[in-house]
Design an enzyme around this catalytic site. Structure first.
Site, PDB file in Angstrom:
ATOM      1  N   CYS A  52      70.948 174.263  88.827  1.00 25.21           N
ATOM      2  CA  CYS A  52      70.795 175.544  89.528  1.00 25.21           C
ATOM      3  C   CYS A  52      71.870 176.537  89.081  1.00 25.21           C
ATOM      4  O   CYS A  52      71.608 177.732  88.926  1.00 25.21           O
ATOM      5  CB  CYS A  52      70.887 175.349  91.035  1.00 25.21           C
ATOM      6  SG  CYS A  52      69.623 174.270  91.705  1.00 25.21           S
TER       7      CYS A  52
HETATM    8  C1  BEZ Z   1      70.612 170.602  89.926  1.00 26.13           C
HETATM    9  O1  BEZ Z   1      70.505 171.806  90.132  1.00 26.13           O
HETATM   10  O2  BEZ Z   1      71.329 170.160  89.054  1.00 26.13           O
HETATM   11  C2  BEZ Z   1      69.815 169.627  90.742  1.00 26.13           C
HETATM   12  C3  BEZ Z   1      69.442 169.935  92.037  1.00 26.13           C
HETATM   13  C4  BEZ Z   1      68.746 169.002  92.776  1.00 26.13           C
HETATM   14  C5  BEZ Z   1      68.401 167.770  92.206  1.00 26.13           C
HETATM   15  C6  BEZ Z   1      68.756 167.494  90.892  1.00 26.13           C
HETATM   16  C7  BEZ Z   1      69.472 168.426  90.158  1.00 26.13           C
END
Ligand code: BEZ
Length: 219
Positions: A52
């Site tokens: 994210c």
């Molecule tokens: C991420 O943004 O890295 C992420 C968020 C939720 C689950 C897996 C990865």
């Protein structure tokens, strides 16, 4: 304004549900906020997560590209305003950018439910990675859903906006893997030879009566 809390499937051509929500740039009354612009509304699972962080940074870096196309960007997750505000510092620092669009703090999940951004079999608490491209008439023109562990491609989102805007302005569709400057497809609905000449003065190639290629009309 819809205030439903139940997830409802949103389909292409639907009017994007209106809502009012708190964001990092104040209250957003969605339809009013979009105004005459296009909008890319996208959800992400969670603040302070790696994928994210890269995605929100990339969306900020593409700010000038979105602006050029008349697109407003709006992010959503179910984290709090305080969480978003703290995380923005991290995004700016690690991704070497400055967040230039609002992030909705949807702790009540009302926006997430309205747009079907929570897919319970994937996670019943977090929003998945959805994207909605919404036009100035507030019609939904594209939906995309990616899993939490796969970051989206913001070049692809811009490419689709370009394709949608070209279809609206020049009666063309865009073929497989189309990119700016590539040949376009004349919409099958255009059959009249005079209209063809007028709309496509650069000419066209007819491979089949239903498959007619023309240089990109606005180039
Ligand atoms: C991420 O943004 O890295 C992420 C968020 C939720 C689950 C897996 C990865």
């Amino acid at each position: 304004m819809t205030t439903a809390t139940e997830a409802k499937p949103i389909r292409l051509g639907d009017i994007a549900p209106d809502f009012s929500a708190q964001s990092t740039e104040g209250t957003i009354d969605f339809h009013k906020w979009v105004g005459e612009s296009w909008c890319v509304l996208f959800s992400h699972p969670k603040d302070y997560t790696p994928v994210c962080t890269t995605e929100l940074g990339e969306a900020a870096k593409k700010g000038a590209e979105f602006k050029k196309r008349g697109v407003k960007v709006l992010a959503v997750s179910v984290d709090s305003l305080d969480s978003h505000k703290g995380w923005i510092n991290d995004i700016n620092e690690t991704q070497k950018t400055k967040i230039n669009y609002p992030i909705i703090a949807d702790e009540s999940r009302s926006v997430a439910n309205l747009y079907g951004m929570i897919h319970p079999q994937a996670s019943d608490t977090f929003t998945v990675r959805t994207v909605f491209v919404i036009d100035p008439k507030k019609k939904v023109r594209l939906t995309m859903t990616y899993p939490a562990a796969t970051g989206r491609n913001f070049d692809e989102i811009l490419r689709v906006v370009d394709a949608l805007q070209l279809t609206d302005s020049h009666s063309v569709a865009t073929p497989v893997n189309w990119k700016q400057g590539g040949e376009c497809v004349i919409l099958p609905s255009i059959k009249d030879p005079e209209e063809l000449k007028k709309k496509f003065p650069k000419g066209h190639r007819e491979l089949r009566p239903y498959l007619r290629m023309t240089p990109q009309p606005d180039r």
